[in-house]
Structure formats: structure tokens, C-alpha cells
Write a protein that holds these residues in place. Structure first.
Motif, PDB file in Angstrom:
ATOM      1  N   ASP A  60       0.808  -1.216   0.000  1.00  0.00           N
ATOM      2  CA  ASP A  60       0.000   0.000   0.000  1.00  0.00           C
ATOM      3  C   ASP A  60       0.841   1.266   0.000  1.00  0.00           C
ATOM      4  O   ASP A  60       0.370   2.331   0.378  1.00  0.00           O
ATOM      5  CB  ASP A  60      -0.935   0.017   1.213  1.00  0.00           C
ATOM      6  N   GLY A  61       2.100   1.177  -0.393  1.00  0.00           N
ATOM      7  CA  GLY A  61       2.925   2.367  -0.485  1.00  0.00           C
ATOM      8  C   GLY A  61       2.455   3.242  -1.636  1.00  0.00           C
ATOM      9  O   GLY A  61       2.020   2.746  -2.666  1.00  0.00           O
ATOM     10  N   ILE A  62       2.527   4.547  -1.432  1.00  0.00           N
ATOM     11  CA  ILE A  62       2.112   5.493  -2.466  1.00  0.00           C
ATOM     12  C   ILE A  62       3.147   6.611  -2.571  1.00  0.00           C
ATOM     13  O   ILE A  62       3.798   6.952  -1.576  1.00  0.00           O
ATOM     14  CB  ILE A  62       0.715   6.092  -2.177  1.00  0.00           C
ATOM     15  N   PRO A  63       3.310   7.207  -3.746  1.00  0.00           N
ATOM     16  CA  PRO A  63       4.299   8.278  -3.892  1.00  0.00           C
ATOM     17  C   PRO A  63       3.967   9.514  -3.069  1.00  0.00           C
ATOM     18  O   PRO A  63       4.845  10.292  -2.740  1.00  0.00           O
ATOM     19  CB  PRO A  63       4.296   8.593  -5.383  1.00  0.00           C
ATOM     20  N   GLU A  64       2.712   9.700  -2.701  1.00  0.00           N
ATOM     21  CA  GLU A  64       2.292  10.884  -1.950  1.00  0.00           C
ATOM     22  C   GLU A  64       2.455  10.742  -0.438  1.00  0.00           C
ATOM     23  O   GLU A  64       2.041  11.622   0.306  1.00  0.00           O
ATOM     24  CB  GLU A  64       0.816  11.185  -2.255  1.00  0.00           C
ATOM     25  N   ASN A  65       3.055   9.664   0.024  1.00  0.00           N
ATOM     26  CA  ASN A  65       3.155   9.380   1.459  1.00  0.00           C
ATOM     27  C   ASN A  65       3.639  10.584   2.270  1.00  0.00           C
ATOM     28  O   ASN A  65       2.981  11.026   3.205  1.00  0.00           O
ATOM     29  CB  ASN A  65       4.072   8.176   1.674  1.00  0.00           C
ATOM     30  N   ILE A  66       4.795  11.120   1.907  1.00  0.00           N
ATOM     31  CA  ILE A  66       5.362  12.237   2.677  1.00  0.00           C
ATOM     32  C   ILE A  66       4.427  13.441   2.650  1.00  0.00           C
ATOM     33  O   ILE A  66       4.171  14.061   3.676  1.00  0.00           O
ATOM     34  CB  ILE A  66       6.752  12.635   2.152  1.00  0.00           C
ATOM     35  N   ALA A  67       3.916  13.762   1.494  1.00  0.00           N
ATOM     36  CA  ALA A  67       3.058  14.940   1.374  1.00  0.00           C
ATOM     37  C   ALA A  67       1.755  14.779   2.154  1.00  0.00           C
ATOM     38  O   ALA A  67       1.291  15.726   2.784  1.00  0.00           O
ATOM     39  CB  ALA A  67       2.762  15.222  -0.093  1.00  0.00           C
ATOM     40  N   PHE A  68       1.162  13.584   2.142  1.00  0.00           N
ATOM     41  CA  PHE A  68      -0.072  13.372   2.902  1.00  0.00           C
ATOM     42  C   PHE A  68       0.189  13.442   4.406  1.00  0.00           C
ATOM     43  O   PHE A  68      -0.611  13.991   5.161  1.00  0.00           O
ATOM     44  CB  PHE A  68      -0.716  12.039   2.540  1.00  0.00           C
ATOM     45  N   VAL A  69       1.313  12.892   4.852  1.00  0.00           N
ATOM     46  CA  VAL A  69       1.665  12.994   6.276  1.00  0.00           C
ATOM     47  C   VAL A  69       1.904  14.458   6.630  1.00  0.00           C
ATOM     48  O   VAL A  69       1.470  14.941   7.665  1.00  0.00           O
ATOM     49  CB  VAL A  69       2.891  12.115   6.613  1.00  0.00           C
ATOM     50  N   ASP A  70       2.560  15.180   5.746  1.00  0.00           N
ATOM     51  CA  ASP A  70       2.820  16.598   5.959  1.00  0.00           C
ATOM     52  C   ASP A  70       1.519  17.393   6.062  1.00  0.00           C
ATOM     53  O   ASP A  70       1.413  18.334   6.842  1.00  0.00           O
ATOM     54  CB  ASP A  70       3.667  17.152   4.809  1.00  0.00           C
TER      55      ASP A  70
END
Length: 133
Positions: A60-70
Motif C-alpha cells: 500500500d505504499g504510495i508516492p504521496e506518502n510524505i506529502a499526505f503525512v505533511d
């Protein structure tokens, strides 16, 4: 703490509460976007990959991970993490890689993204004061 999946991170946080210890950061944290509010509640940092979200059995990894957490309310600290000297070196030169900007229209100002490489890691290690967005 080395952890990929959201359910594993939540379990570790339950254990930390039960046994009275604090988790400073989850490294790799590929599914951190699923529990960003829980990480913030516990004051836990997420040290995430900039562009390796589909490896090592991560489903379930996604490229937006960091941005969504941010973008999460009261968000936890975001950090870059890499197992590769080359990838990390590239990330330090390009804190706004396309994978970071891909976050469904979320705008990430460069002055905030650079903290993922500088101030937030220092604060996580206790070198600087409290964490900030």
C-alpha cells in the motif's frame, strides 16, 4: 523503529504506551499516510522514502506518502530516509522531487520541504528544540 506498515506502527505505539517508552521515529514508514494523526498524537516522526514506495513486500505504499503525512492536521515530523547513499544524496539536492509534488494537488513550499532534510532530523535526534511543521 524500523517499520513499513500502518498496522505494525499502531501496534508498536500501543506497546510503547503499555510499557512506558517513547518511539522517536518510524523508519521507512511506507504506510504512514494511513495513521498520520496517530503519529502526531504520539509525537512520533516518520522517516520516509522519497521515491521507494513499492518494494520489500510493501503493498500500500504510495508516492504521496510524505506529502499526505505533511498535510495531516497537527502533523508529525516528516523526514527523508534512504538505504542508498546515492538516493539520499539526490534527495538532498532535490527536496521537491516530482514524487513529493505528486500529492493530489497539495502544495509543498520549498522552505517546508527543506525541513524534511535539515531541521526535522536534527530535532528528532534532540540537536534542536521542538518539532514544527
Amino acid at each position: 523503529m524500523h517499520c513499513y506498515r500502518a498496522d505494525e506502527m499502531a501496534t508498536i505505539l500501543d506497546m510503547s504506551r503499555e510499557f512506558g517508552y517513547h518511539v522517536a521515529a518510524f523508519h521507512h514508514a511506507v504506510e504512514a499516510y494511513k495513521i498520520a494523526d496517530l503519529l502526531a498524537e504520539h509525537g512520533v516522526c516518520a522517516a520516509m522514502w522519497a521515491d521507494w514506495w513499492a518494494s520489500d513486500g510493501v503493498y500500500d505504499g504510495i508516492p504521496e506518502n510524505i506529502a499526505f503525512v505533511d498535510a495531516a492536521p497537527n502533523g508529525c515530523a516528516r523526514l527523508f530516509n534512504s538505504d542508498s547513499k546515492k538516493v539520499f544524496s539526490d534527495s538532498t539536492r532535490k527536496p521537491r522531487k516530482p514524487s513529493l509534488r505528486a500529492a493530489a494537488g497539495l502544495e509543498i513550499p520549498p522552505e517546508r520541504a527543506i525541513k524534511w532534510l535539515t531541521a526535522n532530523p536534527a530535532k528528532t535526534m534532540g540537536v534542536l528544540g521542538g518539532l514544527e511543521r
